[in-house]
Design a protein around this motif. Structure first.
Motif, PDB file in Angstrom:
ATOM      1  N   TRP A 119     -11.722   3.050  -9.431  1.00  0.00           N
ATOM      2  CA  TRP A 119     -12.157   4.160 -10.292  1.00  0.00           C
ATOM      3  C   TRP A 119     -11.578   3.998 -11.686  1.00  0.00           C
ATOM      4  O   TRP A 119     -10.354   3.845 -11.840  1.00  0.00           O
TER       5      TRP A 119
ATOM      6  N   VAL B  37      -4.508   7.851  -5.619  1.00  0.00           N
ATOM      7  CA  VAL B  37      -4.621   6.779  -4.629  1.00  0.00           C
ATOM      8  C   VAL B  37      -4.725   7.355  -3.219  1.00  0.00           C
ATOM      9  O   VAL B  37      -5.507   6.864  -2.386  1.00  0.00           O
TER      10      VAL B  37
ATOM     11  N   THR C   3      -8.160   1.562  -6.592  1.00  0.00           N
ATOM     12  CA  THR C   3      -9.306   2.373  -6.171  1.00  0.00           C
ATOM     13  C   THR C   3     -10.645   1.873  -6.698  1.00  0.00           C
ATOM     14  O   THR C   3     -11.699   2.182  -6.129  1.00  0.00           O
TER      15      THR C   3
ATOM     16  N   TRP D  35      -8.217   8.424  -2.604  1.00  0.00           N
ATOM     17  CA  TRP D  35      -9.074   7.274  -2.310  1.00  0.00           C
ATOM     18  C   TRP D  35      -8.931   6.850  -0.847  1.00  0.00           C
ATOM     19  O   TRP D  35      -9.923   6.555  -0.176  1.00  0.00           O
TER      20      TRP D  35
ATOM     21  N   ARG E 222     -16.215   7.672  -1.786  1.00  0.00           N
ATOM     22  CA  ARG E 222     -15.593   6.906  -2.875  1.00  0.00           C
ATOM     23  C   ARG E 222     -16.643   6.485  -3.902  1.00  0.00           C
ATOM     24  O   ARG E 222     -16.396   6.514  -5.113  1.00  0.00           O
TER      25      ARG E 222
END
Length: 467
Positions: A258, A216, A256, A219, A227
């Motif tokens: 992701w 995190v 995020t 990010w 990103r």
């Protein structure tokens, strides 16, 4: 081409980077993937090696790439940017040992283009900068950031050469990809990913704790464009039940965007693979075997210390790394002096720990001493550095156990060895990677005779030897 630390520590003059470039750039043959880490030592090198072996077994031609590595563990390559020698021999270069291991996992021979920039830390003068296998000279860390942008074109050229020959290029980042204070001079993380248009996977280490905060936090520090380049994250070195940790991964994804791409569990056998750098020497030592006791003082800037891994794997050998503050044990059968990136500082560190006294006492008791590379040079009468290659110009007395003298020179010898030893009949394979010219009557009693050529020296009583 050389550049060294001026006496007043002013920035060295910027060199002209004169490595050959491909123009036009060759087309990319296959795909590439970059593995960046949330910090150093999260396992990037081993993961790239494992993926290289896995995809190679599936029939792909896989190649590793790392733009910049910092390590005194290096390997000789099969190629060089230099022209052939007088005899038509191909000059050799050097790259980080981790990239050589990755190449081996992929079934390839090591190439200078797999690790175009190698930094070899040196005492007092920062690091020796190796560009595409050639030692350019020494560069202090506080000024190296100004040099890096000049190296980027050579890095990109090397990546393109690797990508033109492979179905898959696995690109390893360095340290943490979110070191924003280095963004202006980055050549190995997001700047490289942008220049080469690489998708990125973020690797984090669960073993040390804080993996969720590391991902995190990464990010938060990345720009929007960065990103978007990151396609997901991997959790490495995981132990235990994953269902207990799964909520943390969901939180990461919710924060995020992701996705979790996978989990790599703790791999015990990783300890049997060559270490990337000297950080491995700081970890607890595994218990040694019984039998022959070999003591290895941990001298300054120890280089290629993983050459001793085969000894530590022998059931009849008890290999002990002697750390600063510890004496060389009286029960040692052999004292082994390893290579070092800087011979004179290594001698100074040997004396600072009192190990020189221990080594001489060991010889008086009938023990044996073996020196490899810088360790061999330290066994002689004197080591001279008239040009200040390793630090301030001067000379330092050696241990005086061999009748040899060494003078540091700017030329670095990089040679692969595959020869028969006439003295023992054994086959000898390996490499030479050293600076300095060694002379003296002690060379008349060689330790080895490789394909008829004398190598190294042995003392008159046969108990001290080096090469």
């Amino acid at each position: 081409m050389t550049f060294d630390l001026p006496p007043d520590d002013a920035p060295p003059p910027m060199p002209v980077i004169d490595v050959p470039m491909l123009d036009p750039a060759p087309p990319r043959r296959g795909r590439s993937l970059m593995i960046q880490g949330t910090s150093s030592d999260v396992g990037k090198s081993l993961l790239v090696a494992g993926l290289a072996r896995a995809y190679a077994r599936r029939g792909l031609k896989v190649a590793p790439f790392k733009a910049q590595n910092m390590s005194n563990n290096a390997a000789v390559t099969v190629d060089s940017d230099l022209p052939p020698g007088p005899g038509g021999d191909t000059p050799r270069g050097e790259i980080g040992r981790a990239q050589a291991l990755q190449a081996r996992a992929a079934g390839l021979r090591p190439s200078i283009h797999m690790n175009p920039v190698l930094l070899k830390p040196q005492a007092m003068v920062g690091s020796q900068v190796v560009l595409r296998g050639r030692a350019l000279g020494n560069w202090p860390a506080r000024h190296y950031h100004n040099l890096k942008p000049l190296l980027l074109p050579a890095v990109i050229d090397s990546y393109r050469r690797v990508a033109a020959e492979a179905d898959l290029v696995l690109v390893e980042g360095a340290g943490a990809g979110t070191e924003t204070w280095l963004r202006h001079c980055d050549i190995t993380n997001m700047r490289l990913a942008e220049e080469a248009d690489l998708p990125v996977v973020l690797l984090t280490d669960n073993d040390r704790g804080g993996a969720m905060a590391a991902v995190v936090g990464s990010w938060l520090l990345h720009t929007e464009d960065e990103r978007a380049r990151i396609k997901g994250f991997l959790v490495n070195k995981f132990r235990g039940y994953f269902f207990l940790y799964e909520p943390a991964c969901r939180t990461i994804t919710e924060t995020t965007g992701w996705p979790l791409l996978g989990v790599a569990r703790w791999f015990d056998l990783a300890a049997h693979l060559p270490a990337e750098d000297a950080l491995a020497l700081e970890r607890p030592q595994a218990p040694g075997g019984a039998g022959l006791v070999i003591a290895v003082p941990q001298i300054a800037r120890a280089a290629n210390f993983d050459d001793l891994d085969p000894l530590s794997s022998e059931s009849g050998v008890d290999l002990r790394w002697i750390r600063p503050g510890q004496p060389i044990p009286a029960e040692a059968d052999v004292v082994l002096l390893t290579g070092s990136q800087t011979t004179i500082p290594a001698l100074d560190s040997l004396r600072a720990q009192g190990w020189d006294v221990d080594v001489l006492a060991h010889v008086r008791r009938g023990g044996r001493v073996v020196g490899i590379c810088a360790g061999f040079q330290m066994l002689g009468r004197v080591v001279r550095d008239p040009d200040g290659i390793e630090g301030p110009p001067g000379e330092t007395p050696g241990l005086g156990l061999l009748d040899i003298e060494t003078t540091m020179t700017r030329d670095k010898r990089l040679v692969e060895i595959d020869a028969d030893d006439a003295l023992s009949g054994a086959r000898v394979t390996g490499y030479e990677m050293h600076m300095g010219r060694t002379e003296g009557a002690g060379l008349d009693r060689p330790w080895l005779r490789l394909n008829g050529v004398a190598e190294g020296a042995v003392s008159a009583d046969g108990r001290v030897m080096g090469a």
